[in-house]
Scaffold this active site. Structure first.
Site, PDB file in Angstrom:
ATOM      1  N   GLU A  31       9.371   1.197  11.064  1.00  0.00           N
ATOM      2  CA  GLU A  31      10.385   2.240  10.927  1.00  0.00           C
ATOM      3  C   GLU A  31       9.620   3.561  10.966  1.00  0.00           C
ATOM      4  OE1 GLU A  31      12.374   0.915   7.340  1.00  0.00           O
ATOM      5  OE2 GLU A  31      13.611  -0.458   8.478  1.00  0.00           O
ATOM      6  N   GLU A  43       8.479  16.063  15.725  1.00  0.00           N
ATOM      7  CA  GLU A  43       9.018  15.949  14.367  1.00  0.00           C
ATOM      8  C   GLU A  43       8.270  16.906  13.429  1.00  0.00           C
ATOM      9  OE1 GLU A  43       7.950  12.488  11.971  1.00  0.00           O
ATOM     10  OE2 GLU A  43      10.053  12.269  11.389  1.00  0.00           O
ATOM     11  N   LYS A  92       0.879  -1.165   0.000  1.00  0.00           N
ATOM     12  CA  LYS A  92       0.000   0.000   0.000  1.00  0.00           C
ATOM     13  C   LYS A  92       0.916   1.215   0.000  1.00  0.00           C
ATOM     14  CE  LYS A  92      -2.090   2.966   1.885  1.00  0.00           C
ATOM     15  NZ  LYS A  92      -1.853   4.377   1.480  1.00  0.00           N
TER      16      LYS A  92
HETATM   17  P1  NAD Z   1       1.985   8.263   7.463  1.00  0.00           P
HETATM   18  O1  NAD Z   1       2.133   7.457   8.699  1.00  0.00           O
HETATM   19  O2  NAD Z   1       0.979   9.342   7.442  1.00  0.00           O
HETATM   20  O3  NAD Z   1       1.614   7.319   6.222  1.00  0.00           O
HETATM   21  C1  NAD Z   1       2.418   6.205   5.864  1.00  0.00           C
HETATM   22  C2  NAD Z   1       1.549   5.175   5.170  1.00  0.00           C
HETATM   23  O4  NAD Z   1       0.592   4.666   6.098  1.00  0.00           O
HETATM   24  C3  NAD Z   1       0.746   5.731   3.998  1.00  0.00           C
HETATM   25  O5  NAD Z   1       0.726   4.762   2.978  1.00  0.00           O
HETATM   26  C4  NAD Z   1      -0.636   5.934   4.602  1.00  0.00           C
HETATM   27  O6  NAD Z   1      -1.677   5.910   3.660  1.00  0.00           O
HETATM   28  C5  NAD Z   1      -0.720   4.762   5.557  1.00  0.00           C
HETATM   29  N1  NAD Z   1      -1.640   4.926   6.686  1.00  0.00           N
HETATM   30  C6  NAD Z   1      -1.983   6.068   7.322  1.00  0.00           C
HETATM   31  N2  NAD Z   1      -2.832   5.798   8.333  1.00  0.00           N
HETATM   32  C7  NAD Z   1      -3.027   4.455   8.340  1.00  0.00           C
HETATM   33  C8  NAD Z   1      -3.805   3.566   9.153  1.00  0.00           C
HETATM   34  N3  NAD Z   1      -4.548   4.002  10.174  1.00  0.00           N
HETATM   35  N4  NAD Z   1      -3.763   2.245   8.874  1.00  0.00           N
HETATM   36  C9  NAD Z   1      -2.997   1.776   7.854  1.00  0.00           C
HETATM   37  N5  NAD Z   1      -2.270   2.567   7.045  1.00  0.00           N
HETATM   38  C10 NAD Z   1      -2.259   3.897   7.295  1.00  0.00           C
HETATM   39  O7  NAD Z   1       3.434   8.811   7.123  1.00  0.00           O
HETATM   40  P2  NAD Z   1       3.856   9.801   5.937  1.00  0.00           P
HETATM   41  O8  NAD Z   1       3.367  11.171   6.266  1.00  0.00           O
HETATM   42  O9  NAD Z   1       3.491   9.174   4.656  1.00  0.00           O
HETATM   43  O10 NAD Z   1       5.467   9.756   6.051  1.00  0.00           O
HETATM   44  C11 NAD Z   1       6.212  10.585   6.884  1.00  0.00           C
HETATM   45  C12 NAD Z   1       6.583   9.870   8.170  1.00  0.00           C
HETATM   46  O11 NAD Z   1       7.315   8.678   7.874  1.00  0.00           O
HETATM   47  C13 NAD Z   1       7.515  10.699   9.049  1.00  0.00           C
HETATM   48  O12 NAD Z   1       7.100  10.564  10.386  1.00  0.00           O
HETATM   49  C14 NAD Z   1       8.878  10.044   8.854  1.00  0.00           C
HETATM   50  O13 NAD Z   1       9.798  10.215   9.893  1.00  0.00           O
HETATM   51  C15 NAD Z   1       8.480   8.605   8.710  1.00  0.00           C
HETATM   52  N6  NAD Z   1       9.534   7.836   8.044  1.00  0.00           N
HETATM   53  C16 NAD Z   1      10.292   6.943   8.776  1.00  0.00           C
HETATM   54  C17 NAD Z   1      11.328   6.241   8.167  1.00  0.00           C
HETATM   55  C18 NAD Z   1      12.189   5.266   8.933  1.00  0.00           C
HETATM   56  O14 NAD Z   1      12.884   4.482   8.298  1.00  0.00           O
HETATM   57  N7  NAD Z   1      12.178   5.275  10.253  1.00  0.00           N
HETATM   58  C19 NAD Z   1      11.590   6.430   6.806  1.00  0.00           C
HETATM   59  C20 NAD Z   1      10.806   7.342   6.101  1.00  0.00           C
HETATM   60  C21 NAD Z   1       9.767   8.032   6.726  1.00  0.00           C
END
Ligand code: NAD
Length: 488
Positions: free
Chosen positions: A256, A392, A180
């Site tokens: 992650e 963050e 996804k």
């Molecule tokens: P997000 O958590 O909003 O979304 C990530 C994914 O999860 C998307 O595909 C989204 O549609 C899905 N999602 C959202 N809510 C969900 C739910 N309730 N159930 C299932 N799926 C759901 O994150 P984002 O805004 O896309 O990305 C930015 C974040 O990712 C930042 O916090 C960043 O630090 C983190 N990040 C971490 C790493 C790492 O390796 N630690 C790497 C890259 C990004």
């Protein structure tokens, strides 16, 4: 006449599949419509999970490791061959500078497949010859097995890179996946599906469902009763929601998550090299890398020099179109994300920050006025009690804070709920090791940032995640051994 934007479809059992609805994806560069995306809906998610389950029972389930390794290498070759298409799709969705996508995102996607092909090819069985006090002897050996159907949920900041970082080891271990991608970056996951077919990956091994998180494909996939494990990269809050979704059936999760990463700069550092490294760690990808530095602790005697040097480097960044010569910095991913970052820019001032550079929305002319642009920003005058120093932001921002001793620097850097990464800048080798080891993080660097060997463990402490991926650490997550004990 302008051509109509491409449709991005789901991919189930080796074929494109329409969704129950469509949504529009806007360019972060100028707000134009760049794609029409098919949202999966529960029936398509069900079909994708069923296709993955069926693939495990087909030829994929009986392939040897050597055959899987050959397939992974073929996928990497296809990524190289269709590199420019992947670059164009990723640039369209993210608005990043083209050179960055080519050198960082797409190159790493191919490397992810090759690296995990190498790792799984070189991995043998865990085995023990056991001698008991009563004279019996036994041979123990652990046979690795795939987990089954793995849900892969990923964010928008490094779309193809982070997706393949999970898909490659999952396939190396013999799983079938349903991915996804983020609603903001649907395109490259879908293109990858075409490459998988071309490479000969059996139908159903790699499926893609598009949509949002709650009440959409993300939630439908992670709560699905026939998913065996969930691997997720994204925000810590989303990780918590997915953990709740995984709990009733006690399924394994690998997370992650977010970061609030510190850099610690000692007065004895090589200053020009440190400033270049720091600037890269704050501003790369417009600050939208989980590993980016948002807190910079500087030994007081060089504080003013570091502030001035970083301000100079921030001023030298060139915001612009992805294909414009000299562009170093793209927009944020969306208007929604810019509103969040903008709220933090306002909050910083309310919390007493002095803005050294940036602090607002740049004027890049009428053509880019519909984009999600924000100025690279540096703050001084804050301490660890400020919300902008604790939460963050995920944008091109950092707070610079002075310290007076090594102990204080370690305490300040570790004073966070997150624990993803840290960087130490010093010319004192012993101090570099000593301080790096005291950082409560998954990854600590000395005199560099972002550099890594894909075989080393990657992950975070605290709110930054659960588990480690990379090399054999990934193989541990994506497989489940059956131990066989034979009395000899
Ligand atoms: P997000 O958590 O909003 O979304 C990530 C994914 O999860 C998307 O595909 C989204 O549609 C899905 N999602 C959202 N809510 C969900 C739910 N309730 N159930 C299932 N799926 C759901 O994150 P984002 O805004 O896309 O990305 C930015 C974040 O990712 C930042 O916090 C960043 O630090 C983190 N990040 C971490 C790493 C790492 O390796 N630690 C790497 C890259 C990004």
């Amino acid at each position: 006449m302008a051509s109509s934007p491409p449709s991005v479809l789901n991919h189930v059992a080796g074929a494109p599949v329409a969704g129950v609805a469509t949504f529009v994806k806007h360019s972060p560069v100028d707000g134009s419509v760049v794609a029409v995306v098919h949202e999966a809906g529960p029936e398509v998610v069900d079909a994708a999970v069923a296709a993955a389950r069926a693939a495990l029972a087909g030829p994929w389930g009986s392939m040897t490791v050597a055959e899987r390794v050959a397939l992974l290498r073929r996928v990497a070759d296809r990524i190289d061959e269709r590199r420019e298409e992947l670059v164009a799709a990723e640039v369209r969705d993210t608005g990043k500078p083209e050179h960055l996508v080519r050198e960082l995102d797409v190159a790493r996607a191919a490397l992810n497949f090759r690296s995990f092909a190498d790792t799984v090819a070189a991995t043998g069985l865990d085995s023990f010859l056991t001698d008991l006090p009563d004279g019996r002897r036994a041979l123990n050996y652990a046979v690795p097995k795939p987990l089954g159907v793995v849900a892969v949920v990923v964010p928008w900041n490094l779309p193809l890179l982070l997706l393949t970082w999970k898909v490659a080891p999952a396939l190396a271990c013999g799983n079938a996946v349903v991915v996804k991608p983020s609603e903001e970056t649907p395109s490259t996951a879908t293109l990858l599906a075409e490459l998988m077919v071309e490479a000969g990956v059996p139908a159903g091994v790699y499926n893609v469902v598009h949509g949002f998180g709650p009440d959409s494909a993300g939630e439908q996939l992670t709560t699905h009763a026939d998913v065996d494990a969930i691997t997720f990269t994204g925000e810590s809050r989303t990780g918590a929601a997915i953990m709740r979704a995984a709990a009733p059936r006690v399924r394994p999760v690998s997370f992650e998550l977010g970061g609030k990463n510190a850099a610690v700069v000692f007065a004895d550092c090589d200053l020009p090299r440190t400033l270049d490294g720091l600037a890269r760690s704050i501003f790369l990808n417009t600050g939208q890398v989980c590993l980016c530095t948002e807190r910079v602790y500087v030994e007081r005697s060089v504080f003013d020099e570091v502030v001035a040097g970083l301000a100079e480097r921030a001023g030298a960044l060139r915001l612009g179109r992805p294909d414009a010569p000299g562009t170093t910095t793209g927009p944020l991913i969306s208007q929604e994300h810019r509103a969040k970052v903008q709220a933090y820019l306002d909050l910083a001032v309310e919390e007493g920050a002095t803005v050294v550079v940036g602090g607002g929305v740049p004027d890049l002319g009428e053509e880019l006025a519909g984009g999600a642009w924000v100025e690279p920003t540096l703050w001084v005058g804050l301490d660890n009690s400020a919300r902008v120093v604790r939460e963050e932001v995920f944008g091109p921002v950092a707070a610079l804070i002075p310290f007076d001793s090594e102990e204080e620097a370690v305490r300040l850097a570790n004073d966070t709920d997150y624990g993803l990464a840290a960087a130490v800048w010093t010319s004192d080798l012993e101090r570099g090791h000593r301080v790096a080891q005291q950082m409560r993080v998954g990854m600590a660097w000395v005199n560099t940032w972002y550099l890594r060997d894909l075989r080393s463990p990657f992950g975070g402490a605290g709110l930054s995640g659960i588990g480690r991926e990379g090399g054999r650490h990934s193989l541990h997550f994506y497989s489940e051994p059956t131990n066989v004990c034979v009395q000899l």
